[in-house]
Design a protein around this motif. Structure first.
Motif, PDB file in Angstrom:
ATOM      1  N   PRO A  11       5.550  12.772 -14.756  1.00  0.00           N
ATOM      2  CA  PRO A  11       4.557  12.097 -15.596  1.00  0.00           C
ATOM      3  C   PRO A  11       5.088  10.849 -16.310  1.00  0.00           C
ATOM      4  CG  PRO A  11       4.602  14.452 -16.042  1.00  0.00           C
ATOM      5  CD  PRO A  11       5.735  14.165 -15.105  1.00  0.00           C
ATOM      6  N   GLU A  12       6.394  10.754 -16.482  1.00  0.00           N
ATOM      7  CA  GLU A  12       6.977   9.579 -17.157  1.00  0.00           C
ATOM      8  C   GLU A  12       6.875   8.318 -16.309  1.00  0.00           C
ATOM      9  OE1 GLU A  12       8.966  13.297 -18.681  1.00  0.00           O
ATOM     10  OE2 GLU A  12       8.462  12.517 -16.707  1.00  0.00           O
ATOM     11  N   VAL A  13       6.659   8.457 -15.009  1.00  0.00           N
ATOM     12  CA  VAL A  13       6.533   7.305 -14.114  1.00  0.00           C
ATOM     13  C   VAL A  13       5.136   6.709 -14.267  1.00  0.00           C
ATOM     14  CG1 VAL A  13       6.466   6.535 -11.713  1.00  0.00           C
ATOM     15  CG2 VAL A  13       8.226   8.143 -12.454  1.00  0.00           C
ATOM     16  N   THR A  14       5.078   5.407 -14.554  1.00  0.00           N
ATOM     17  CA  THR A  14       3.796   4.722 -14.685  1.00  0.00           C
ATOM     18  C   THR A  14       3.540   3.733 -13.551  1.00  0.00           C
ATOM     19  OG1 THR A  14       4.797   3.004 -16.069  1.00  0.00           O
ATOM     20  CG2 THR A  14       3.810   4.900 -17.202  1.00  0.00           C
ATOM     21  N   GLU A  15       4.617   3.293 -12.895  1.00  0.00           N
ATOM     22  CA  GLU A  15       4.466   2.256 -11.872  1.00  0.00           C
ATOM     23  C   GLU A  15       5.694   2.265 -10.960  1.00  0.00           C
ATOM     24  OE1 GLU A  15       3.768  -2.587 -11.609  1.00  0.00           O
ATOM     25  OE2 GLU A  15       4.018  -1.636 -13.559  1.00  0.00           O
ATOM     26  N   VAL A  16       5.505   1.778  -9.715  1.00  0.00           N
ATOM     27  CA  VAL A  16       6.610   1.604  -8.762  1.00  0.00           C
ATOM     28  C   VAL A  16       6.590   0.155  -8.306  1.00  0.00           C
ATOM     29  CG1 VAL A  16       7.527   2.253  -6.507  1.00  0.00           C
ATOM     30  CG2 VAL A  16       6.565   3.996  -7.990  1.00  0.00           C
ATOM     31  N   ARG A  17       7.762  -0.484  -8.320  1.00  0.00           N
ATOM     32  CA  ARG A  17       7.866  -1.885  -7.895  1.00  0.00           C
ATOM     33  C   ARG A  17       9.027  -2.060  -6.922  1.00  0.00           C
ATOM     34  NH1 ARG A  17       7.909  -4.838 -13.744  1.00  0.00           N
ATOM     35  NH2 ARG A  17       5.943  -4.010 -14.506  1.00  0.00           N
ATOM     36  N   PRO A  18       8.875  -2.986  -5.962  1.00  0.00           N
ATOM     37  CA  PRO A  18      10.008  -3.298  -5.087  1.00  0.00           C
ATOM     38  C   PRO A  18      10.995  -4.223  -5.798  1.00  0.00           C
ATOM     39  CG  PRO A  18       8.129  -4.647  -4.511  1.00  0.00           C
ATOM     40  CD  PRO A  18       7.669  -3.710  -5.603  1.00  0.00           C
ATOM     41  N   VAL A  19      12.246  -4.168  -5.402  1.00  0.00           N
ATOM     42  CA  VAL A  19      13.265  -5.066  -5.947  1.00  0.00           C
ATOM     43  C   VAL A  19      13.332  -6.282  -5.049  1.00  0.00           C
ATOM     44  CG1 VAL A  19      15.709  -5.344  -6.471  1.00  0.00           C
ATOM     45  CG2 VAL A  19      14.583  -3.174  -6.904  1.00  0.00           C
TER      46      VAL A  19
ATOM     47  N   ALA B 125       0.833  -1.201   0.000  1.00  0.00           N
ATOM     48  CA  ALA B 125       0.000   0.000   0.000  1.00  0.00           C
ATOM     49  C   ALA B 125       0.865   1.248   0.000  1.00  0.00           C
ATOM     50  CB  ALA B 125      -0.926   0.000   1.213  1.00  0.00           C
ATOM     51  N   THR B 126       1.964   1.235   0.765  1.00  0.00           N
ATOM     52  CA  THR B 126       2.880   2.376   0.787  1.00  0.00           C
ATOM     53  C   THR B 126       3.437   2.627  -0.605  1.00  0.00           C
ATOM     54  OG1 THR B 126       3.502   1.958   3.087  1.00  0.00           O
ATOM     55  CG2 THR B 126       5.026   3.274   1.774  1.00  0.00           C
ATOM     56  N   LEU B 127       3.860   1.569  -1.270  1.00  0.00           N
ATOM     57  CA  LEU B 127       4.416   1.711  -2.619  1.00  0.00           C
ATOM     58  C   LEU B 127       3.377   2.199  -3.611  1.00  0.00           C
ATOM     59  CD1 LEU B 127       6.741  -1.369  -3.220  1.00  0.00           C
ATOM     60  CD2 LEU B 127       7.385   1.026  -3.164  1.00  0.00           C
ATOM     61  N   LYS B 128       2.234   1.526  -3.655  1.00  0.00           N
ATOM     62  CA  LYS B 128       1.230   1.815  -4.690  1.00  0.00           C
ATOM     63  C   LYS B 128       0.467   3.107  -4.436  1.00  0.00           C
ATOM     64  CE  LYS B 128       2.008  -1.527  -7.421  1.00  0.00           C
ATOM     65  NZ  LYS B 128       2.608  -1.231  -8.707  1.00  0.00           N
TER      66      LYS B 128
END
Length: 186
Positions: free
Chosen positions: A178-186, A163-166
């Protein structure tokens, strides 16, 4: 010496605040005694039964348990931290702490300006908030609109980390970059 403790959103971790600098400007994460050779403090903490992880922040120590109850672990951890600081031993041996380089950053040089903005937002808006919960989040890479982040300390394995990430970090980055579409953990 008085050491404060704080709960974190991750029930398997507890944050210890010794009231003295731990690693100014740097962080370290150890997931086992074998990884902790540079830190006498972390080695001592792993000597306590059921300690599964140690995260050293700028002014706090986050301990992750692998079993047992905090009511039994907390006194031993507090005693170990207090003994370490009273002994005058260093938190790290060898070279002075530097910003954690948990691996090479991965991004296209053409995205340098975007990555610079992402890093600035992480440094000024995200990391201070995450440190309050006993963890850290660092930049790992950017590719095809996806930002890859390393989650450390209480953030690693935390039930609310998704939830923190998304809902938190992803929305913040998408708003400013605006170029960022998604955040993912490694």
């Amino acid at each position: 010496m008085f050491i404060q403790t704080e709960a974190t959103p991750n029930p398997a971790t507890l944050k210890f605040i010794p009231g003295k600098p731990v690693l100014p400007g740097s962080t370290r994460e150890y997931k086992g005694v074998g990884e902790a050779s540079e830190s006498p403090l972390a080695q001592k903490l792993f000597g306590i039964s059921n300690v599964a992880g140690v995260f050293l922040g700028q002014d706090f120590i986050t301990v992750t348990k692998g079993g047992g109850e905090w009511q039994h672990l907390k006194p031993a951890i507090l005693g170990t931290i207090m003994d370490h600081y009273l002994s005058g031993a260093p938190v790290l041996t060898g070279a002075a702490p530097t910003e954690d380089a948990a691996g090479e950053e991965e991004f296209d040089e053409a995205d340098g300006e975007i990555v610079s903005t992402i890093k600035q937002l992480l440094e000024t808006r995200v990391r201070p908030a995450v440190a309050q919960d006993g963890g850290d989040i660092t930049f790992h890479g950017f590719r095809d609109g996806v930002v890859f982040l390393n989650m450390k300390g209480s953030c690693a394995g935390c039930p609310s980390s998704t939830a923190t990430l998304k809902h938190g970090i992803e929305n913040l980055l998408r708003h400013f970059v605006p170029e960022v579409t998604e955040v993912r953990p490694v």
